[in-house]
Design a protein around this motif. Structure first.
Motif, PDB file in Angstrom:
ATOM      1  N   ARG A 119       7.444  -4.094  -4.185  1.00 46.45           N
ATOM      2  CA  ARG A 119       6.287  -4.746  -4.830  1.00 46.45           C
ATOM      3  C   ARG A 119       5.255  -5.017  -3.738  1.00 46.45           C
ATOM      4  N   ILE A 120       4.066  -5.413  -4.164  1.00 41.55           N
ATOM      5  CA  ILE A 120       3.030  -5.702  -3.169  1.00 41.55           C
ATOM      6  C   ILE A 120       2.752  -7.201  -3.172  1.00 41.55           C
ATOM      7  N   ASP A 121       2.850  -7.797  -2.002  1.00 40.94           N
ATOM      8  CA  ASP A 121       2.611  -9.235  -1.877  1.00 40.94           C
ATOM      9  C   ASP A 121       1.093  -9.479  -1.976  1.00 40.94           C
ATOM     10  N   LEU A 153      -0.733 -10.889   1.055  1.00 40.96           N
ATOM     11  CA  LEU A 153      -0.897 -10.073   2.269  1.00 40.96           C
ATOM     12  C   LEU A 153      -1.818  -8.866   2.067  1.00 40.96           C
ATOM     13  N   CYS A 154      -1.828  -8.336   0.848  1.00 45.16           N
ATOM     14  CA  CYS A 154      -2.640  -7.128   0.582  1.00 45.16           C
ATOM     15  C   CYS A 154      -4.130  -7.451   0.656  1.00 45.16           C
ATOM     16  N   ASN A 155      -4.876  -6.627   1.381  1.00 38.24           N
ATOM     17  CA  ASN A 155      -6.339  -6.841   1.435  1.00 38.24           C
ATOM     18  C   ASN A 155      -7.107  -5.740   0.699  1.00 38.24           C
ATOM     19  N   GLY A 156      -6.364  -4.948  -0.055  1.00 37.57           N
ATOM     20  CA  GLY A 156      -7.023  -3.916  -0.887  1.00 37.57           C
ATOM     21  C   GLY A 156      -7.623  -2.773  -0.102  1.00 37.57           C
ATOM     22  N   CYS A 157      -7.062  -2.469   1.056  1.00 38.34           N
ATOM     23  CA  CYS A 157      -7.651  -1.424   1.911  1.00 38.34           C
ATOM     24  C   CYS A 157      -7.476  -0.004   1.347  1.00 38.34           C
ATOM     25  N   ARG A 158      -6.575   0.150   0.392  1.00 42.09           N
ATOM     26  CA  ARG A 158      -6.339   1.430  -0.316  1.00 42.09           C
ATOM     27  C   ARG A 158      -5.550   2.464   0.490  1.00 42.09           C
ATOM     28  N   LEU A 159      -5.106   2.145   1.668  1.00 41.38           N
ATOM     29  CA  LEU A 159      -4.396   3.156   2.464  1.00 41.38           C
ATOM     30  C   LEU A 159      -3.152   3.677   1.737  1.00 41.38           C
ATOM     31  N   CYS A 160      -2.444   2.792   1.050  1.00 46.97           N
ATOM     32  CA  CYS A 160      -1.214   3.226   0.355  1.00 46.97           C
ATOM     33  C   CYS A 160      -1.530   4.208  -0.778  1.00 46.97           C
ATOM     34  N   LEU A 161      -2.751   4.140  -1.299  1.00 47.47           N
ATOM     35  CA  LEU A 161      -3.128   5.042  -2.407  1.00 47.47           C
ATOM     36  C   LEU A 161      -3.255   6.487  -1.933  1.00 47.47           C
ATOM     37  N   LEU A 194      -6.776  -5.312  -5.340  1.00 43.34           N
ATOM     38  CA  LEU A 194      -5.386  -5.545  -4.957  1.00 43.34           C
ATOM     39  C   LEU A 194      -4.553  -4.354  -5.414  1.00 43.34           C
ATOM     40  N   ALA A 195      -3.691  -3.843  -4.538  1.00 40.69           N
ATOM     41  CA  ALA A 195      -2.787  -2.747  -4.963  1.00 40.69           C
ATOM     42  C   ALA A 195      -1.594  -3.364  -5.699  1.00 40.69           C
ATOM     43  N   VAL A 196      -1.101  -2.634  -6.702  1.00 39.67           N
ATOM     44  CA  VAL A 196       0.115  -3.090  -7.404  1.00 39.67           C
ATOM     45  C   VAL A 196       1.070  -1.904  -7.546  1.00 39.67           C
ATOM     46  N   GLN A 211       5.460   2.540   4.852  1.00 34.00           N
ATOM     47  CA  GLN A 211       5.025   3.039   6.165  1.00 34.00           C
ATOM     48  C   GLN A 211       3.507   3.167   6.266  1.00 34.00           C
ATOM     49  N   MET A 212       2.830   3.085   5.132  1.00 35.06           N
ATOM     50  CA  MET A 212       1.373   3.254   5.120  1.00 35.06           C
ATOM     51  C   MET A 212       0.640   1.919   5.333  1.00 35.06           C
ATOM     52  N   CYS A 213       1.278   0.821   4.993  1.00 34.29           N
ATOM     53  CA  CYS A 213       0.550  -0.448   4.907  1.00 34.29           C
ATOM     54  C   CYS A 213       0.450  -1.143   6.268  1.00 34.29           C
ATOM     55  N   PRO A 214      -0.764  -1.308   6.780  1.00 33.44           N
ATOM     56  CA  PRO A 214      -0.907  -1.935   8.102  1.00 33.44           C
ATOM     57  C   PRO A 214      -0.614  -3.441   8.061  1.00 33.44           C
ATOM     58  N   ARG A 215      -0.631  -4.040   6.850  1.00 32.37           N
ATOM     59  CA  ARG A 215      -0.450  -5.499   6.754  1.00 32.37           C
ATOM     60  C   ARG A 215       0.957  -5.889   6.309  1.00 32.37           C
ATOM     61  N   LYS A 216       1.840  -4.916   6.251  1.00 34.42           N
ATOM     62  CA  LYS A 216       3.229  -5.150   5.834  1.00 34.42           C
ATOM     63  C   LYS A 216       3.282  -5.901   4.498  1.00 34.42           C
ATOM     64  N   ALA A 217       2.382  -5.506   3.620  1.00 35.38           N
ATOM     65  CA  ALA A 217       2.294  -6.194   2.322  1.00 35.38           C
ATOM     66  C   ALA A 217       3.250  -5.610   1.282  1.00 35.38           C
ATOM     67  N   ILE A 218       3.864  -4.458   1.599  1.00 28.80           N
ATOM     68  CA  ILE A 218       4.764  -3.833   0.621  1.00 28.80           C
ATOM     69  C   ILE A 218       6.195  -4.256   0.953  1.00 28.80           C
ATOM     70  N   VAL A 219       6.754  -5.002   0.035  1.00 29.95           N
ATOM     71  CA  VAL A 219       8.063  -5.621   0.303  1.00 29.95           C
ATOM     72  C   VAL A 219       9.000  -5.352  -0.869  1.00 29.95           C
TER      73      VAL A 219
HETATM   74  S1  SF4 Z   1      -2.023  -0.319   2.226  1.00 34.84           S
HETATM   75 FE1  SF4 Z   1      -1.222  -2.383   2.075  1.00 34.84          FE
HETATM   76  S2  SF4 Z   1      -3.003  -3.679   2.291  1.00 34.84           S
HETATM   77 FE2  SF4 Z   1      -3.758  -1.622   1.840  1.00 34.84          FE
HETATM   78  S3  SF4 Z   1      -3.974  -1.629  -0.369  1.00 34.84           S
HETATM   79 FE3  SF4 Z   1      -1.957  -0.815   0.049  1.00 34.84          FE
HETATM   80  S4  SF4 Z   1      -0.617  -2.604  -0.033  1.00 34.84           S
HETATM   81 FE4  SF4 Z   1      -2.687  -3.373   0.113  1.00 34.84          FE
END
Ligand code: SF4
Ligand code: SF4
Length: 585
Positions: free
Chosen positions: A520-522, A525-533, A552-554, A568-576
């Motif tokens: 899930r995405i915390d 912590l997520c700042n919506g940077c979209r990198l995970c997309l 916010l990513a979900v 491995q994509m999330c720089p903020r370790k928001a995916i837990v």
């Molecule tokens: S990469 Fe991390 S911080 Fe960026 S949108 Fe995805 S979950 Fe959020």
């Protein structure tokens, strides 16, 4: 007994009732379920072959012993099998030999929409075209009979709508076909030029006999209605045309090559206006025009795409009152599955801005955004040879930025020959085999790399790495594609190597493995940077919560299979890991 069957199931039933002894195929939509269903009959030996040419050659060998044998393939598969098919027209058969071609007008899952009725004329073999599942069953049986009667392979031509639509089928009993045994006959089966010249004359004489037979074939039939309009049609087009013009007279053709000349003349003489409604190319239309008969056809009916009742109605300007607004299903483009082991490799290919020659299969989906990791896709196996050709044209430097990508099943289908060619010709090919241990796109059929046989029993496994090494490749690595870092490192090493390299990314297809706990995405912590997309996993999407100033990513918990790639994509370790799992529930 009557049952609702798809056209593919009906062909399988027809093969069984006809006493078919041997069947072989390579999977390809829309034909795949034919062998899958034949496989359920223990009386028929079945095998998944590595490609369509091999499948046809296997059943050809079986028919030489007097066995009844069948092979089924999608339309482009016939291109692969064309080589033995043309020669089989010369050598003839002993037991009946049926080649099923499943054409795909509209290209629902294909790279072109070729009309394989052309192969009948080109290879000089008869073509049968069923218009529903019952005819698919019946014509399969008749195809075996015609094959033996005229000593020729028979092409049974289906289209996607016939393959996958279900209609009522009348069941019969199996008529056991006794295999007579092999009798040597080199003048017939050993087609060296001296023999082939004689056989060609036999083929031409056979065509004349087949043409006469087409005139008396009971399923080439006239249905008289009003004689102001006469429609000549075949296959699924017959069903559509009947719906639009219920009062017209019909000449429904089922034996479409050679065409029934007398019957066509008889019909044409008695109707005022003659229209040919056929899907694909103007094959019947041209045959009729050659007879000097005036006919409306492709000047009105579209040449491209699949026919539907609406297309026919609009093209022939049939007045129509709409009663209800048609329902429109939302468009759903194909995507790689959540947890697909190919995803990370495509991500890295895109990240490194490589040129990637692609192939047919799931991996074609790597071409779509956001992965955008594919440059070409021509046919099975062409990823390998395209990359080799590019290197030969542009030099070794180009190959340091170029990779060929194909799947494990495709490697056995026709990747091997391209690889051997590149090694032999001093290529600098970088080949990626995305080994998910199955033929995923068509429904998980086994292949030599799985070591399982068509009916599920264990066979001998032929590992791709052994073949690659045997072909003389010195740089061979097997990589688990779970770690993006390791994938990237391996790719960089391969690109830097002088000569042919093969990376085998090995992880079973996501649909064959038990899902792991979802992530899930915390939201804190997520700042919506979209990198995970950027991975393009369908389980991840972006939301715009009112209470937050940023997106916010979900992660959809029902779709996520816990592959951990996005982590491995999330720089903020928001995916837990999901809370339930963290709490040990
Ligand atoms: S990469 Fe991390 S911080 Fe960026 S949108 Fe995805 S979950 Fe959020
Ligand atoms: S872990 Fe991430 S990449 Fe893997 S399936 Fe779940 S959401 Fe998709």
């Amino acid at each position: 007994m009557k049952r609702l069957l798809s056209g593919n199931q009906a062909v399988a039933r027809g093969a069984w009732e006809a006493g078919c002894n041997v069947a072989a195929a390579y999977p390809g939509t829309p034909s795949t379920e034919i062998l899958e269903n034949i496989n359920r009959y223990p009386e028929i030996y079945t095998e998944w072959a590595v490609n369509e040419k091999v499948a046809l050659e296997v059943v050809a060998g079986a028919c030489f012993t007097g066995a009844r044998a069948l092979t089924a393939m999608k339309h482009v598969g016939v291109n692969v099998a064309a080589d033995p098919m043309f020669t089989m027209a010369y050598s003839g058969v002993t037991g009946g030999l049926v080649i099923v071609t499943a054409d795909d007008p509209g290209m629902w899952s294909s790279q072109d929409e070729q009309d394989n009725r052309h192969y009948g004329r080109h290879a000089k073999i008869p073509v049968l075209e069923p218009s529903d599942s019952n005819e698919a069953k019946l014509f399969t049986i008749l195809a075996f009979d015609i094959s033996e009667k005229f000593d020729t392979p028979v092409l049974l031509r289906l289209t996607t709508r016939i393959c996958h639509s279900v209609t009522i089928v009348e069941f019969g009993k199996r008529k056991e076909h006794k295999i007579k045994g092999y009798v040597k006959d080199i003048k017939k089966r050993l087609v060296l030029p001296a023999h082939a010249r004689i056989r060609h004359r036999i083929v031409e004489k056979r065509l004349i006999r087949l043409s006469r037979y087409s005139d008396i074939f009971p399923y080439n039939k006239i249905e008289w209605g009003k004689k102001s309009l006469g429609i000549i049609t075949s296959g699924i087009s017959y069903q559509y045309a009947k719906e639009i013009f219920p009062d017209a007279s019909f000449l429904k053709l089922s034996f479409t090559y050679p065409v029934p000349i007398k019957l066509i003349r008889k019909f044409a003489r008695q109707v005022k206006r003659l229209v040919v409604i056929e899907e694909g190319d103007p094959i019947l239309e041209n045959e009729i025009k050659v007879l000097g008969i005036k006919v409306t056809g492709k000047d009105k009916i579209p040449l491209c795409g699949e026919l539907t009742p609406k297309v026919i109605r609009d093209s022939l300007k049939r007045p129509y009152k709409r009663t209800k607004k048609p329902l429109r299903a939302p468009a759903r483009p194909p995507v790689l599955c959540p947890g697909c082991p190919h995803r990370g490799v495509f991500y890295v290919i895109n990240k490194l801005k490589l040129t990637a020659t692609g192939d047919i299969g799931c991996y074609t989906l790597g071409a779509l955004p956001p992965l955008n990791a594919m440059d070409t896709c021509i046919c099975m196996g062409a990823s390998v040879t395209n990359a080799h050709g590019m290197e030969k044209a542009l030099g070794a430097e180009f190959s340091q930025k170029t990779v060929a990508v194909l799947g494990d099943s495709t490697f056995y289908h026709s990747g091997i020959t391209g690889l051997v060619n590149a090694v032999y010709n001093k290529g600098n090919l970088n080949l990626f085999i995305l080994d998910n241990h199955t033929t995923a796109m068509t429904g998980h059929q086994p292949h030599p790399g799985t070591g399982r046989l068509a009916k599920g029993e264990a066979g001998k496994r032929v590992p791709p790495e052994d073949i690659v090494k045997g072909a003389g490749v010195e740089f061979v690595k097997i990589i688990n594609p779970d770690s993006l870092k390791e994938v990237e490192e391996a790719i960089k090493q391969a690109l830097a190597f002088d000569g042919v390299t093969v990376l085998i990314f090995r992880k079973p297809c996501a649909l064959l493995t038990k899902p792991k706990p979802p992530f899930r995405i915390d939201p804190e912590l997520c700042n919506g940077c979209r990198l995970c997309l950027r991975l393009g996993c369908p389980a991840i999407s972006l939301t715009f919560p009112k209470e937050k100033k940023r997106p916010l990513a979900v992660i959809d918990q029902g779709l996520c299979v816990g592959c951990g790639l996005c982590v491995q994509m999330c720089p903020r370790k928001a995916i837990v890991l999901s809370k339930e799992k963290e709490n040990g529930k």
